[in-house]
Write an enzyme that holds these catalytic residues in place. Structure first.
Site, PDB file in Angstrom:
ATOM      1  N   LYS A  68       0.808  -1.224   0.000  1.00 24.87           N
ATOM      2  CA  LYS A  68       0.000   0.000   0.000  1.00 24.87           C
ATOM      3  C   LYS A  68       0.843   1.278   0.000  1.00 24.87           C
ATOM      4  CE  LYS A  68      -4.117  -2.037   2.117  1.00 24.87           C
ATOM      5  NZ  LYS A  68      -5.121  -1.919   3.199  1.00 24.87           N
ATOM      6  N   ASP A 105     -10.285   2.232   1.769  1.00 25.22           N
ATOM      7  CA  ASP A 105     -10.478   1.704   3.117  1.00 25.22           C
ATOM      8  C   ASP A 105     -11.147   2.741   4.018  1.00 25.22           C
ATOM      9  OD1 ASP A 105      -9.370  -0.832   2.693  1.00 25.22           O
ATOM     10  OD2 ASP A 105      -7.337  -0.134   3.129  1.00 25.22           O
ATOM     11  N   ALA A 129      -1.974  -0.263  16.613  1.00 26.35           N
ATOM     12  CA  ALA A 129      -1.390   0.921  15.971  1.00 26.35           C
ATOM     13  C   ALA A 129      -0.638   0.552  14.708  1.00 26.35           C
ATOM     14  CB  ALA A 129      -0.463   1.639  16.950  1.00 26.35           C
TER      15      ALA A 129
END
Length: 275
Positions: A68, A105, A129
Site C-alpha cells: 500500500k 479503506d 497501531a
C-alpha cells in the site's frame, strides 16, 4: 465488441484474499462478461517490474499488504485521502496511461459504520497501531467529535499514532495496551490487531457496550466480537469493511455505479462459509 479488460489484487501473502470473489460477483451482476479479476503474489521487490509490464488491457489494481505504501512512487497521481495516510489500496489505470491511486479503506469504514446506524460519535478507541490503525484514525477524524484513544504496546507505536493524529488533525490520546479493556467504555471501539490478539480481552467486555468495529473477517466471529454481541452490542465486521471498500474499487475501476453491494456481500459470505 469491447476489448477484454483486466484487474487484479496484488500482495504477499495473497492466497487468502476474498477480493477476486467480490469483484467477480460484481462483474457478473453488472454484465461485464469481458472483464477478469485475478490475484497475484507480488512483494515489494517485484512490484515495480509487475507494474511496468501492464498493458492497455489493464483497468485497475487492488493493493494489500505490504504494497500500500510501496506503490506510491510508481503512480502519477494520488488522491488526498490516500496521501493523508500514505496508503494506496486502489489504482485506476486510465486510458491515457496515467496511474491514479486512491484509498477506499477510509470511506469504506465510514460507509460500513453508517450502514449500521453509526454516523457520529463523541469519542472512540482504537486497539492497535499498525497499518490499519492509520486508516481507522482517518475515518474517525471525519465522524468523531472528540478524542480518540489508541491502545498500543510500545513507545514507537505511540509516536506513530501521535504523528498520524497531528497529520489528520485528530485529537489522539495514547494508552498502554495493558489498559486495553478500558476502551470498552467508549461508544465506538475499532479493533485493528491481528487474529488472536484481542481474544484475552473478551472476558472483560462489560454488560453495557456501544459499537465494536473488528476489522478481521477470518476467523469470524472473533472471541471479542462474539462476547460483544452476547452483551447486546452492535458489531461491524471485517467483511463489512471488505465489501464496502471493494464496492468503491469496482466503481472506480469499471466506471459503473452503483456497484452491487448486496451481491458482493453474499458472495463473500458464501466463500467464507466454505472455508
Amino acid at each position: 465488441m469491447a476489448a477484454a479488460r483486466r484487474a487484479a489484487v496484488l500482495g504477499s501473502p495473497i492466497a487468502h484474499s476474498l477480493s477476486p470473489v467480490l469483484h467477480r460477483a460484481a462483474y457478473a451482476e453488472l454484465g461485464l462478461d469481458d472483464w477478469s479479476y485475478e490475484r497475484f503474489e507480488v512483494d515489494e521487490a517485484a512490484l515495480p517490474g509487475f507494474v511496468a509490464e501492464l498493458d492497455r488491457s489493464w483497468a485497475g489494481l487492488s493493493l494489500t499488504m505490504p504494497l500500500k505504501r510501496a506503490i506510491i512512487p510508481l503512480l502519477d497521481e494520488v488522491s488526498d485521502t490516500a496521501a493523508a495516510v500514505e496508503a494506496v489500496n486502489t489504482v485506476v489505470l486510465r486510458e491515457d496511461g496515467r496511474r491514479v491511486g486512491d484509498n477506499t479503506d477510509i470511506p469504506g469504514m465510514i460507509a460500513a459504520l453508517r450502514e449500521r446506524g453509526v454516523d457520529k460519535v463523541e469519542s472512540a478507541a482504537i486497539l492497535g497501531a499498525g497499518a490499519t490503525a492509520s486508516s481507522a484514525l482517518a475515518a474517525l477524524a471525519r465522524i468523531c467529535g472528540g478524542p480518540v484513544t489508541a491502545y498500543v504496546r510500545s513507545e514507537a507505536r505511540a509516536a506513530e499514532m501521535r504523528g498520524w493524529g497531528e497529520r489528520l488533525d485528530a485529537d489522539v490520546r495514547i494508552a498502554d495496551w495493558e489498559r486495553a479493556a478500558e476502551a470498552f467504555a467508549s461508544p465506538l471501539v475499532v479493533a485493528t490487531t491481528p487474529a488472536g490478539t484481542t481474544d484475552a480481552l473478551a472476558a472483560a467486555v462489560p454488560d453495557a457496550v456501544g459499537t465494536l468495529f473488528d476489522v478481521l473477517y477470518d476467523p469470524w466471529p472473533t472471541a471479542l466480537a462474539a462476547a460483544w454481541s452476547d452483551r447486546g452490542g452492535k458489531v461491524v465486521g471485517g467483511l463489512d469493511l471488505l465489501v464496502h471498500q471493494a464496492v468503491l474499487q469496482v466503481e472506480q475501476i469499471t466506471g459503473r455505479t452503483p456497484a452491487p453491494l448486496a451481491v458482493m456481500r453474499a458472495a463473500g459470505e458464501r466463500a467464507l462459509a466454505s472455508r
